[in-house]
Design an enzyme around this catalytic site. Structure first.
Site, short mmCIF file in Angstrom:
data_model
loop_
_atom_site.label_atom_id
_atom_site.label_comp_id
_atom_site.label_asym_id
_atom_site.label_seq_id
_atom_site.Cartn_x
_atom_site.Cartn_y
_atom_site.Cartn_z
N CYS A 123 24.49 -79.03 11.00
CA CYS A 123 23.06 -79.22 10.79
C CYS A 123 22.23 -78.51 11.87
O CYS A 123 22.14 -77.29 11.87
CB CYS A 123 22.74 -80.71 10.68
SG CYS A 123 21.13 -81.03 9.91
N HIS A 231 26.53 -82.86 6.49
CA HIS A 231 27.07 -83.72 7.55
C HIS A 231 28.49 -84.17 7.23
O HIS A 231 28.71 -85.27 6.73
CB HIS A 231 26.15 -84.94 7.73
CG HIS A 231 24.87 -84.61 8.41
ND1 HIS A 231 24.69 -84.73 9.77
CD2 HIS A 231 23.70 -84.13 7.92
CE1 HIS A 231 23.46 -84.35 10.09
NE2 HIS A 231 22.84 -83.98 8.99
N GLU A 233 30.65 -85.10 9.26
CA GLU A 233 31.10 -86.17 10.17
C GLU A 233 30.93 -87.56 9.57
O GLU A 233 31.57 -88.52 10.03
CB GLU A 233 30.33 -86.07 11.49
CG GLU A 233 28.95 -86.73 11.52
CD GLU A 233 27.86 -85.97 10.79
OE1 GLU A 233 26.73 -86.48 10.66
OE2 GLU A 233 28.13 -84.83 10.34
#
Length: 262
Positions: A123, A231, A233
């Site tokens: 990001c 994202h 993660e």
């Protein structure tokens, strides 16, 4: 430490990965922070040791940091990059900035690339890589004709904000296409800004359905250099695509560490 213990430590040594922290104000005090969701997949999937570096102390110790690590991992954040760094006026003055992180990460990126250290961005981290290499940013991607609105609804529960909202398509024949093994796959979407003009040496690695650049790499670099706009993660261990990305970064860091230790 005995030679036996030293050798055992060397054999078990995991790659060390630098993560630059960001600014946050709490009750009148300035903090440097890093969200758990970024740290845990680096440890659990990549198999690396995170080294959190405060970005508020400037870059005097940057070379020392880089001498200690086997990878650099640039995370997302709630702040935007200062547009002055890519030659534009600020079109989102109500959005927070973190100029200390800007001024730490941009030279960090350039130095990591020069040293051949593996680099992975998420990001904001992807946008930092682009700006560091001379590219620029759509400050309001949601107002660009032809692009969808890629922002999350802040009123939604976090689980809804980070749910899959659209698909991305890896560039055919790219290493990401080979890694993922599918023509397209679903991702979350939580960004108001996006890459416009690519920085020097960068190429698209994946696009959203509306054509927006969702991943980049630097094919001319000798090391792993890649970044994504979504994202991965978020609940990474539950997402097979995220697992593949963090495993690939971890393997690149292990290769760099092995080469450095020779």
């Amino acid at each position: 430490m005995s030679n036996h213990n030293a050798n055992t430590f060397t054999a078990k040594r995991k790659p060390v990965v630098l993560m630059s922290m960001g600014a946050q104000e709490r009750k009148g005090h300035a903090y440097q922070v890093m969200t758990h969701k970024y740290i845990t997949p680096l440890a659990e999937i990549s198999g690396c040791v995170p080294l959190l570096a405060p970005s508020c102390c400037g870059v005097d110790d940057l070379e020392q940091y880089l001498s200690m690590v086997d990878g650099v991992y640039l995370t997302g954040a709630g702040s935007n990059i200062d547009p002055i760094l890519y030659g534009q006026d600020n079109l989102t003055p109500n959005k927070g900035q973190d100029k200390d992180r800007d001024l730490f990460d941009i030279p960090l990126i350039r130095a990591a690339i020069e040293r051949g250290i593996p680099l992975f961005g998420i990001c904001r981290g992807m946008q930092e890589i682009n700006v560091a290499l001379g590219g620029d940013i759509h400050q309001k991607a949601y107002e660009v004709p032809g692009f969808n609105d890629h922002r999350e609804d802040s009123n939604d529960p976090v689980e809804v904000q980070y749910s899959d909202t659209h698909k991305v398509r890896p560039v055919p024949g790219s290493w990401l296409a080979e890694l993922i093994g599918e023509e397209e796959f679903p991702v979350n979407s939580l960004h108001g800004q996006a890459i416009d003009r690519l920085g020097e040496g960068l190429e698209p690695l994946a696009h959203a359905e509306d054509g927006l650049i969702e991943a980049i790499h630097m094919p001319g670099a000798k090391q792993f250099t890649a970044a994504v706009q979504w994202h991965p993660e978020w609940r990474a261990t539950e997402n097979p695509y995220s697992v593949k990305l963090f495993q690939a970064f971890g393997e690149a860091c292990r290769q760099y560490a092995a080469q450095r230790d020779q």
